[in-house]
Structures are given as C-alpha cells and as structure tokens.
Design a protein around this motif. Structure first.
Motif, PDB file in Angstrom:
ATOM      1  N   GLN A  16      68.479 -54.634  48.420  1.00 41.82           N
ATOM      2  CA  GLN A  16      67.479 -53.613  48.071  1.00 41.82           C
ATOM      3  C   GLN A  16      67.969 -52.195  48.331  1.00 41.82           C
ATOM      4  O   GLN A  16      67.312 -51.229  47.983  1.00 41.82           O
ATOM      5  N   LEU A  26      60.994 -50.311  47.522  1.00 48.55           N
ATOM      6  CA  LEU A  26      61.368 -51.515  48.256  1.00 48.55           C
ATOM      7  C   LEU A  26      60.419 -52.645  47.877  1.00 48.55           C
ATOM      8  O   LEU A  26      59.207 -52.501  47.993  1.00 48.55           O
ATOM      9  N   GLN A  27      60.959 -53.752  47.382  1.00 47.79           N
ATOM     10  CA  GLN A  27      60.118 -54.862  46.925  1.00 47.79           C
ATOM     11  C   GLN A  27      59.773 -55.834  48.043  1.00 47.79           C
ATOM     12  O   GLN A  27      58.670 -56.340  48.103  1.00 47.79           O
ATOM     13  N   ARG A  29      59.167 -56.250  51.809  1.00 43.74           N
ATOM     14  CA  ARG A  29      58.857 -55.345  52.915  1.00 43.74           C
ATOM     15  C   ARG A  29      58.465 -56.086  54.200  1.00 43.74           C
ATOM     16  O   ARG A  29      58.611 -55.575  55.282  1.00 43.74           O
ATOM     17  N   THR A  30      57.938 -57.309  54.047  1.00 43.87           N
ATOM     18  CA  THR A  30      57.436 -58.048  55.211  1.00 43.87           C
ATOM     19  C   THR A  30      58.137 -59.399  55.329  1.00 43.87           C
ATOM     20  O   THR A  30      58.755 -59.873  54.369  1.00 43.87           O
ATOM     21  N   ASP A  33      57.095 -61.664  52.590  1.00 40.46           N
ATOM     22  CA  ASP A  33      57.784 -61.431  51.312  1.00 40.46           C
ATOM     23  C   ASP A  33      59.087 -62.235  51.248  1.00 40.46           C
ATOM     24  O   ASP A  33      59.411 -62.823  50.221  1.00 40.46           O
ATOM     25  N   ILE A  61      63.996 -56.244  59.627  1.00 40.05           N
ATOM     26  CA  ILE A  61      63.527 -55.474  58.466  1.00 40.05           C
ATOM     27  C   ILE A  61      63.265 -54.023  58.881  1.00 40.05           C
ATOM     28  O   ILE A  61      63.699 -53.085  58.216  1.00 40.05           O
ATOM     29  N   VAL A  65      65.005 -50.638  57.390  1.00 36.02           N
ATOM     30  CA  VAL A  65      64.178 -49.601  56.752  1.00 36.02           C
ATOM     31  C   VAL A  65      64.384 -48.269  57.468  1.00 36.02           C
ATOM     32  O   VAL A  65      64.532 -47.217  56.835  1.00 36.02           O
ATOM     33  N   LEU A  87      60.143 -46.466  50.426  1.00 41.32           N
ATOM     34  CA  LEU A  87      60.396 -47.472  51.461  1.00 41.32           C
ATOM     35  C   LEU A  87      59.222 -48.436  51.635  1.00 41.32           C
ATOM     36  O   LEU A  87      59.220 -49.264  52.548  1.00 41.32           O
ATOM     37  N   GLY A  88      58.235 -48.325  50.756  1.00 34.68           N
ATOM     38  CA  GLY A  88      57.151 -49.299  50.748  1.00 34.68           C
ATOM     39  C   GLY A  88      55.941 -48.945  51.593  1.00 34.68           C
ATOM     40  O   GLY A  88      55.078 -49.791  51.819  1.00 34.68           O
TER      41      GLY A  88
END
Length: 113
Positions: A16, A26-27, A29-30, A33, A61, A65, A87-88
C-alpha cells in the motif's frame, strides 16, 4: 504456516506504500481488513505476529502508518487533512490525536521541527 501468514501480512501492508498522491487512500487499515483478505481468524494472525515480531497486528499497522505519515509530513507540501485522509483517517482530529500519541508532536510541529 506461521511464517507464511506473517509474510503475506507484511506484503499486503507494504504494497500500500508509498502513498504518492492525496487521492490515494489506504485500503487496508485495521486488523479485520487484513484477516478478511488473508482468510485467517484475527486471533490467529495476532498470535502469529506477536510470536514472530513481539508486536500485535494493530501495533504493526500503526507503526507503518506512522512511518508513512512522517515521510508525507517532511517530504510533501500536502496539508494535514490530505495526509490524514490518504492514510485512512476520516477525521483530521483522529489523525492528529494518533500522531501526537505516538510522537508527542502535533503533525505541524513535527513538520516544522
């Protein structure tokens, strides 16, 4: 199997980056996900990563980020809201709180430092 799962996770995470425009978002993020893509249970992913890296999925993560946020603040002229969005983060305040909690600096103070 554990090494394979962690390798796939890291590849998904790194694929990403870098964020190259404010329109790139950002697709993944967690932790949820990632487990949705990897097809494993979140507890299993966490256990694997914790064993191999000493960090949870969420910590890994967040660290990545944060690393990207620092790069974007120092190397682009994008405003903080553009960086937060890419960055979501849906709210600039959430990004600012996240950044300050991790670094003890506001995003703008970090940029000016």
């Amino acid at each position: 199997a554990s090494v394979r799962i962690s390798t796939l996770f890291i590849e998904l995470l790194e694929r990403q980056f870098p964020i190259e425009s404010p329109n790139q978002i950002l697709q993944l993020r967690t932790a949820k996900d990632y487990v949705d893509v990897l097809g494993v249970h979140v507890n299993h992913l966490n256990k694997v990563l914790k064993t191999l890296t000493g960090k949870t999925t969420t910590e890994i993560i967040a660290n990545r980020v944060l690393q990207e946020a620092k790069v974007l603040l120092k190397q682009t002229t994008w405003n903080v809201s553009e960086i937060a969005y890419s960055l979501g983060f849906e709210e600039v305040a959430h990004f600012s709180n996240f950044f300050k909690k991790q670094t003890n600096f506001s995003p703008l103070a970090f940029r000016d430092n």
